[in-house]
Design a protein around this motif. Sequence first.
Motif, PDB file in Angstrom:
ATOM      1  N   ILE A  15       4.093  12.121   7.404  1.00 15.80           N
ATOM      2  CA  ILE A  15       4.683  11.191   6.435  1.00 15.80           C
ATOM      3  C   ILE A  15       3.538  10.401   5.812  1.00 15.80           C
ATOM      4  O   ILE A  15       2.724   9.802   6.529  1.00 15.80           O
ATOM      5  N   ALA A  16       3.469  10.391   4.480  1.00 17.48           N
ATOM      6  CA  ALA A  16       2.429   9.619   3.792  1.00 17.48           C
ATOM      7  C   ALA A  16       3.072   8.427   3.106  1.00 17.48           C
ATOM      8  O   ALA A  16       4.081   8.576   2.413  1.00 17.48           O
ATOM      9  N   THR A  17       2.516   7.236   3.307  1.00 12.26           N
ATOM     10  CA  THR A  17       3.037   6.034   2.655  1.00 12.26           C
ATOM     11  C   THR A  17       1.957   5.428   1.758  1.00 12.26           C
ATOM     12  O   THR A  17       0.767   5.668   1.946  1.00 12.26           O
ATOM     13  N   GLY A  18       2.421   4.613   0.797  1.00 10.72           N
ATOM     14  CA  GLY A  18       1.519   4.096  -0.224  1.00 10.72           C
ATOM     15  C   GLY A  18       0.852   2.774   0.114  1.00 10.72           C
ATOM     16  O   GLY A  18       0.383   2.079  -0.791  1.00 10.72           O
ATOM     17  N   HIS A  19       0.774   2.413   1.379  1.00 12.60           N
ATOM     18  CA  HIS A  19       0.137   1.140   1.740  1.00 12.60           C
ATOM     19  C   HIS A  19      -1.276   1.080   1.195  1.00 12.60           C
ATOM     20  O   HIS A  19      -2.085   1.974   1.438  1.00 12.60           O
ATOM     21  N   ASN A  20      -1.561   0.003   0.476  1.00  8.78           N
ATOM     22  CA  ASN A  20      -2.893  -0.148  -0.104  1.00  8.78           C
ATOM     23  C   ASN A  20      -3.718  -1.154   0.703  1.00  8.78           C
ATOM     24  O   ASN A  20      -3.251  -1.700   1.705  1.00  8.78           O
ATOM     25  N   LEU A  21      -4.929  -1.393   0.231  1.00  8.13           N
ATOM     26  CA  LEU A  21      -5.853  -2.299   0.921  1.00  8.13           C
ATOM     27  C   LEU A  21      -5.267  -3.700   1.088  1.00  8.13           C
ATOM     28  O   LEU A  21      -5.407  -4.325   2.147  1.00  8.13           O
ATOM     29  N   ASP A  22      -4.595  -4.184   0.047  1.00  5.50           N
ATOM     30  CA  ASP A  22      -4.009  -5.531   0.118  1.00  5.50           C
ATOM     31  C   ASP A  22      -2.922  -5.596   1.184  1.00  5.50           C
ATOM     32  O   ASP A  22      -2.842  -6.565   1.952  1.00  5.50           O
ATOM     33  N   ASP A  23      -2.073  -4.566   1.234  1.00  9.49           N
ATOM     34  CA  ASP A  23      -1.029  -4.509   2.266  1.00  9.49           C
ATOM     35  C   ASP A  23      -1.642  -4.520   3.658  1.00  9.49           C
ATOM     36  O   ASP A  23      -1.215  -5.264   4.540  1.00  9.49           O
ATOM     37  N   GLU A  24      -2.620  -3.661   3.846  1.00  9.26           N
ATOM     38  CA  GLU A  24      -3.192  -3.477   5.176  1.00  9.26           C
ATOM     39  C   GLU A  24      -3.967  -4.707   5.630  1.00  9.26           C
ATOM     40  O   GLU A  24      -3.908  -5.088   6.800  1.00  9.26           O
ATOM     41  N   ALA A  25      -4.695  -5.325   4.707  1.00  6.83           N
ATOM     42  CA  ALA A  25      -5.452  -6.529   5.065  1.00  6.83           C
ATOM     43  C   ALA A  25      -4.484  -7.666   5.416  1.00  6.83           C
ATOM     44  O   ALA A  25      -4.696  -8.402   6.376  1.00  6.83           O
ATOM     45  N   ALA A  26      -3.396  -7.793   4.652  1.00  5.15           N
ATOM     46  CA  ALA A  26      -2.427  -8.862   4.909  1.00  5.15           C
ATOM     47  C   ALA A  26      -1.737  -8.644   6.252  1.00  5.15           C
ATOM     48  O   ALA A  26      -1.532  -9.587   7.026  1.00  5.15           O
ATOM     49  N   THR A  27      -1.377  -7.400   6.539  1.00  9.99           N
ATOM     50  CA  THR A  27      -0.735  -7.094   7.819  1.00  9.99           C
ATOM     51  C   THR A  27      -1.684  -7.377   8.974  1.00  9.99           C
ATOM     52  O   THR A  27      -1.296  -7.979   9.983  1.00  9.99           O
ATOM     53  N   LEU A  28      -2.932  -6.975   8.810  1.00 10.54           N
ATOM     54  CA  LEU A  28      -3.924  -7.201   9.865  1.00 10.54           C
ATOM     55  C   LEU A  28      -4.141  -8.702  10.076  1.00 10.54           C
ATOM     56  O   LEU A  28      -4.241  -9.175  11.206  1.00 10.54           O
ATOM     57  N   VAL A  84       0.444   8.601   7.846  1.00  8.01           N
ATOM     58  CA  VAL A  84      -0.865   8.343   7.243  1.00  8.01           C
ATOM     59  C   VAL A  84      -0.753   7.450   6.009  1.00  8.01           C
ATOM     60  O   VAL A  84       0.295   7.391   5.364  1.00  8.01           O
ATOM     61  N   LYS A  85      -1.849   6.744   5.705  1.00  4.26           N
ATOM     62  CA  LYS A  85      -1.906   5.823   4.566  1.00  4.26           C
ATOM     63  C   LYS A  85      -3.128   6.158   3.712  1.00  4.26           C
ATOM     64  O   LYS A  85      -4.162   5.480   3.817  1.00  4.26           O
ATOM     65  N   PRO A  86      -3.011   7.167   2.868  1.00  5.62           N
ATOM     66  CA  PRO A  86      -4.198   7.625   2.126  1.00  5.62           C
ATOM     67  C   PRO A  86      -4.746   6.611   1.120  1.00  5.62           C
ATOM     68  O   PRO A  86      -5.877   6.755   0.670  1.00  5.62           O
ATOM     69  N   LEU A  87      -3.969   5.580   0.763  1.00  2.26           N
ATOM     70  CA  LEU A  87      -4.442   4.601  -0.232  1.00  2.26           C
ATOM     71  C   LEU A  87      -5.058   3.353   0.406  1.00  2.26           C
ATOM     72  O   LEU A  87      -5.323   2.378  -0.295  1.00  2.26           O
ATOM     73  N   HIS A  88      -5.305   3.379   1.702  1.00  5.34           N
ATOM     74  CA  HIS A  88      -5.713   2.128   2.362  1.00  5.34           C
ATOM     75  C   HIS A  88      -7.079   1.619   1.913  1.00  5.34           C
ATOM     76  O   HIS A  88      -7.414   0.471   2.151  1.00  5.34           O
ATOM     77  N   ARG A  89      -7.863   2.439   1.233  1.00  9.62           N
ATOM     78  CA  ARG A  89      -9.165   1.988   0.741  1.00  9.62           C
ATOM     79  C   ARG A  89      -9.078   1.369  -0.655  1.00  9.62           C
ATOM     80  O   ARG A  89     -10.070   0.864  -1.183  1.00  9.62           O
ATOM     81  N   LEU A  90      -7.884   1.424  -1.265  1.00  9.01           N
ATOM     82  CA  LEU A  90      -7.738   1.014  -2.670  1.00  9.01           C
ATOM     83  C   LEU A  90      -6.868  -0.225  -2.809  1.00  9.01           C
ATOM     84  O   LEU A  90      -5.807  -0.319  -2.189  1.00  9.01           O
TER      85      LEU A  90
END
Lengths: 332, 332
Positions: B153-166, B195-201
Motif C-alpha cells: 500500500i502506497a500513501t501520499g504522506h509528504n515531508l510536512d506530514d511526517e515531520a509533524a507526526t514525528l 510505504v510513503k514514497p513522497l516522504h522526502r518532498l
Amino acid sequence: MKCKRCSGSAVVELRRHNAAFCKVCFPEVFTEQVRKAIRRFDMFDPSDRILVAVSGGKDSLALWDVLLTTGYDATGLYLGLGIGGYSDRSHDAAVAFAEARGAELRVVDLAERYGYDIPTAGRKGSRSTCAVCGLTKRYVFNRAAAEGGFDVIATGHNLDDEAATLLGNTLRWKTDYIARQSPALPARDGMVRKVKPLHRLSELETAAYAFLRGIDYVVEECPLVAGNTQLRYKNAMNTIEATSPGTKAQFLFGYLDRGIPLFAGDDDVALVPCGSCGQPTIGRFCAFCRARAQILGEHLGSADRAGTDDREVARSLSDEVLPAEIYGGAET
Amino acid sequence: MKCKRCSGSAVVELRRHNAAFCKVCFPEVFTEQVRKAIRRFDMFDPSDRILVAVSGGKDSLALWDVLLTTGYDATGLYLGLGIGGYSDRSHDAAVAFAEARGAELRVVDLAERYGYDIPTAGRKGSRSTCAVCGLTKRYVFNRAAAEGGFDVIATGHNLDDEAATLLGNTLRWKTDYIARQSPALPARDGMVRKVKPLHRLSELETAAYAFLRGIDYVVEECPLVAGNTQLRYKNAMNTIEATSPGTKAQFLFGYLDRGIPLFAGDDDVALVPCGSCGQPTIGRFCAFCRARAQILGEHLGSADRAGTDDREVARSLSDEVLPAEIYGGAET
C-alpha cells in the motif's frame, strides 16, 4: 479565582495544572517542586557546598533564594561578562540580593581574569556571541567550583529552557547532547557535578516566585541575544503550549522518564586535562583555551587538531543549541 | 531566478535546497526524489502490485501520477467517507484522474460496505472524528489490499506530514509510535507492507508537481479537520522552518539516519486475527470492529477487555497523533 490550597484570593494561575494559588501558598508550592527535583535526582544534601551560578535575573536569584530559605549551603558566583550597562545592572542586582540575605557572593570579572569580554569575543572569534558566551560560562563556573572546593554547581534552568533545549537537540537528533541533558550530571574527571533544581518550574512560575518573594531582579534581556536559536525553539514550544497546555512539561518529563534510557551511552567520551589550563577536555587543548587564544590572537603551540580534537571543535561550535545561558531563564 | 539545471526561467524556489527549477526540470527533480526514496527503503519493484490510497488531494494524486509515469503497476483505491460535498468532489477528482490516465480505480463506500459514515462516527463514537477516520482508513486500506492480493500500500504522506507526526510523537515520547514511523513498514501477520514514497518532498513541492503536471486535485480541506492536533504540530514546524529553512528535513532525515536504531524493539507486539473480522490485531477484537460496534450500537460478544486489549484501546485512542489522514497531505 480561589487558591487551590487555602481558598484565599489567587494571584497565580497555572493552566497546565488547572489550578491557582494565593501569594502565601504559591511560594510553598514552588519550594515543594524544587524539593521534589532535588530528591528525585539526588542533587545534593545539606552537607554539600553549593555554588549557584547567579546572573542577576529572576531564575538564578529565585534558585538562590529557595536554596537559602530551605537551609542549604549556597554561595553565589557572578561572572562579569562586560556587556555594558546590562552587565553593570546585573552585577548590582546580584550584590544587592546577597547583602539583603547575608549570603556570600563571589565575583569573577571575565576581562580582568581572562583578558576578554563577550562583545569582543563575539566580534573576534569564529563562534557566534551566544556560543562563545555559553562556552565561557560553562568553563569559568566549573573552574571556580573546582578551585573553590565546591561539591556541586546549581544553575537556574527552568522548564521552558530545558524543553526548548531538548526540542533543539531533538530536531537535529544530536543524540550525544540529548544523552547529557539531565537535571543532574554527576562529577567526573575534573567536571564538577551540575544540577538544575528549577527544571520542573516554568518561566512564569519563577517570575511569580521572584515577584512574590520581593526579589529585585534584572528584567531586561541581554542586548546581544537577537536571533538566538534557543529563542526560536522557545517560541515554537510556546505556540504549541498555547493550544495544548502541559506540552512542555509532558515533553521534558516524558524524556526524563522514558527517553533518557534510550540515549544513554551516547555520551561516552574520555576526559583528559587540557594541555594549557589543566581543565577537563576531550582534545589536546580545551575549547575555552582555543577560543580564548583565537580572540586574543595568541597561539597555543602546535596543537594536534586531528582525532578527537575535531570532535570537540564540532561540539563547541554547536554550543548555541545547548543552554547558551548557563544561568537559565529568559536572558538566554 | 534561473533554473539550477538548465538556466531557464525558474517557477519553483526551494529555500532549504537554496535552489530553483523551471517547469520542465522540477517534475524531473521531484521524480528523482521519489526514486531515491523507493530505492533507499526498498519499497517495491516493477513486479509488485501497488495499491495507492487516493483521496483526490494533491499528494495522493501526485504519488499515483509519479508511479504510473515511472512504469509501476499502481491501482488506486478511493474510500468514500460520506463527508457531504467534500467527499463528492474528492471522488470526482479521483475518477477524472483515473480516466485521463487510463488507470484502474477501485472505490469502497464506507456507509454501503460498513454501515456508517465519518460524520456519524464522530458524533456517535467515543473517539474524535479525526481519530476514528484515521482508524477506519488504515483498516479499510489494509483489508482491501490483502483481499485484492496487492503486495504493498502506497500513501501520499509528504515531508510536512511526517515531520509533524514525528514532532507530535516525540513531544509525548510515544516510543512505540516513534519506532513504527518508517517510510516503509514490512508486511507481517496479515498487515500488508506500507510505504510513503513522497516522504522526502514537502507539501509545497507536491503542490507544485501536481500543478505543473496539470493534475486537477481537490484543494479544499476536510470540513471536519478544525482543531486537529496534527495541524498544530504542522504550524509549530512551519514557525521554526520559516527562520531555519531545512529544519523539517533535518528532523525527519536525522531520525531516519540516527534515531530509528534507538527506538527499534519498542514496537515488538504479536498480532493475532480479530475475533470478529479476522484482520490482524493485538487484542481479541480489533480497534475497527470495536469502534464500528460502538457507532452502530451493536455488541461484539463478551469481549475480554483485560490484558493486551487495554493496550490497544490506548493505542487506537491516540490515533490522532499518527497521520490521521492515511493519504497524507494538507487534508489531515
